[in-house]
Scaffold this active site. Sequence first.
Site, PDB file in Angstrom:
ATOM      1  N   GLN A 156      74.886   4.624  26.750  1.00 30.91           N
ATOM      2  CA  GLN A 156      76.247   4.659  26.188  1.00 30.91           C
ATOM      3  C   GLN A 156      76.972   5.942  26.554  1.00 30.91           C
ATOM      4  O   GLN A 156      78.194   6.015  26.418  1.00 30.91           O
ATOM      5  CB  GLN A 156      76.195   4.540  24.656  1.00 30.91           C
ATOM      6  CG  GLN A 156      75.557   3.270  24.136  1.00 30.91           C
ATOM      7  CD  GLN A 156      76.423   2.032  24.345  1.00 30.91           C
ATOM      8  OE1 GLN A 156      77.631   2.120  24.568  1.00 30.91           O
ATOM      9  NE2 GLN A 156      75.808   0.871  24.274  1.00 30.91           N
ATOM     10  N   CYS A 216      70.235  -3.810  17.866  1.00 34.88           N
ATOM     11  CA  CYS A 216      68.959  -3.282  18.413  1.00 34.88           C
ATOM     12  C   CYS A 216      68.672  -1.884  17.874  1.00 34.88           C
ATOM     13  O   CYS A 216      68.178  -1.014  18.605  1.00 34.88           O
ATOM     14  CB  CYS A 216      68.965  -3.259  19.939  1.00 34.88           C
ATOM     15  SG  CYS A 216      69.009  -4.871  20.673  1.00 34.88           S
TER      16      CYS A 216
HETATM   17  N1  PLP Z   1      70.007   2.255  24.958  1.00 32.93           N
HETATM   18  C1  PLP Z   1      71.207   2.142  24.393  1.00 32.93           C
HETATM   19  C2  PLP Z   1      71.784   3.332  23.689  1.00 32.93           C
HETATM   20  C3  PLP Z   1      71.918   0.951  24.480  1.00 32.93           C
HETATM   21  O1  PLP Z   1      73.118   0.850  23.896  1.00 32.93           O
HETATM   22  C4  PLP Z   1      71.335  -0.146  25.155  1.00 32.93           C
HETATM   23  C5  PLP Z   1      72.023  -1.447  25.218  1.00 32.93           C
HETATM   24  O2  PLP Z   1      72.745  -1.822  24.323  1.00 32.93           O
HETATM   25  C6  PLP Z   1      70.085   0.026  25.736  1.00 32.93           C
HETATM   26  C7  PLP Z   1      69.440   1.231  25.614  1.00 32.93           C
HETATM   27  C8  PLP Z   1      69.410  -1.085  26.495  1.00 32.93           C
HETATM   28  O3  PLP Z   1      70.141  -1.446  27.633  1.00 32.93           O
HETATM   29  P1  PLP Z   1      69.550  -2.534  28.629  1.00 32.93           P
HETATM   30  O4  PLP Z   1      69.354  -3.771  27.826  1.00 32.93           O
HETATM   31  O5  PLP Z   1      70.588  -2.682  29.684  1.00 32.93           O
HETATM   32  O6  PLP Z   1      68.273  -2.007  29.161  1.00 32.93           O
END
Ligand code: PLP
Length: 424
Positions: free
Chosen positions: A221, A382
Amino acid sequence: MSKLQSMTELVGPGDKSVSAFDVEQVRADFPILSREVYGKPLIFLDSGASAQKPRVVIDCIREAYESYYSNVHRGAHHLSQRATDAYEEARVIIARFMNAPSENNIVITSSVTESINLVAATWGRKFLEEGDEVVVSEMEHHANIVPWQMLREEKGIVLKVAPICDDGSFHLEDFEACLSSRTKLVAITEVSNVLGTRVPIKKLIKIAHDHGAKVLVDGAQGIVHQGVDVQDLDVDLYGWTGHKLYGPSGVGILYGKADILDSMPPYQGGGDMIAKVTFEKTTYQDPPYRFEAGTPPIVQAIGLAAAVKYVEELGMGNIAAHEHGILAYAHQQLADIEGYHEVGTVPDKAAIISFLVDGLHPFDVAAVLDRQGVATRVGQHCAEPLMDRMGIEGTVRASFGLYNNRTDVDALVAAIRKAKEMLS
Ligand code: PLP
């Protein structure tokens, strides 16, 4: 110092000199923004989950598949050479965007989730022993919690959690109190995907280094809102994901300092990552190829480079200043809604608004918003431990990108009012 100046200071070398940013012109670059949902104009406020793609990225992907698609590395024909050149040029473009010393610092992965898992499975397995400590924060995405828990089960490491305050603020003193002589790694988000809180990452890295710990930043982010300069930060490892930076899904990046990548054993075994294979013994390539087993995300990486060039062209400083303006306008407008509460209220946060409305379930609110054409995200995002910390089950989240305008904010406000009317 003007707000614009202070926002510009946040951004890395992907920044161009600050010039006029015309959001309506920018919107015209994104074909999907002209569509309707349920007969209403699409108001897309879910870029924090995945951002929309500008035409240059879509065209670049189409061109790759239509005119030179082939597998990369060692193909004995013209198309393979073209595809290899484009794939390796993408690595160079991404290295420049992050101000990495060399393209060899850039490992191409499938996502930031994979980037973090790669570090845990290689660096973590090799260098962490029972009792060693990994420090995360209370506002991590699951992607930066679960890999460390898996390593804890395997190796008996200790996971420490740096606290945040009720308003979502993160304080370096509280963080430093979590460090000890056993701290080997700090794995931390740069910007919270729920609260929008920006971690003072440069100072944090200095503190961690003074305690002898390495730092892995989850920049998923962060990089989209403020760019990154990995050399200025002196960060050891920095992961991010392409689809949130207006690029395709299926591609992520892991930046690592050369000595750290050199010290890491391979992640997965297979084609492309080897130097020589015999049944008796296999030797491995140098980084970054050592960590790229199998056919990589070829067109995704090429598309991501097109996205990087697009945001560089707009200027990360301009993007940051524009988003700051939209966030300020949204705060102004939302404040008038009775019963509206934002979760995460630190000043100077990134353009992410998680909220609740008194007496209404967030899922019901989001459903009404959707029917008004307003796309938000709802639930735990998440980040279940963060929800527990804040004492809530979930929120509605509106996350803004470079293409959002005041009309989008007005539509969000009107849709929340409608939700109150319908659900109260
Ligand atoms: N870390 C952060 C802070 C996120 O916002 C996200 C996705 O929302 C992720 C990790 C995981 O991203 P990805 O699913 O593209 O690996």
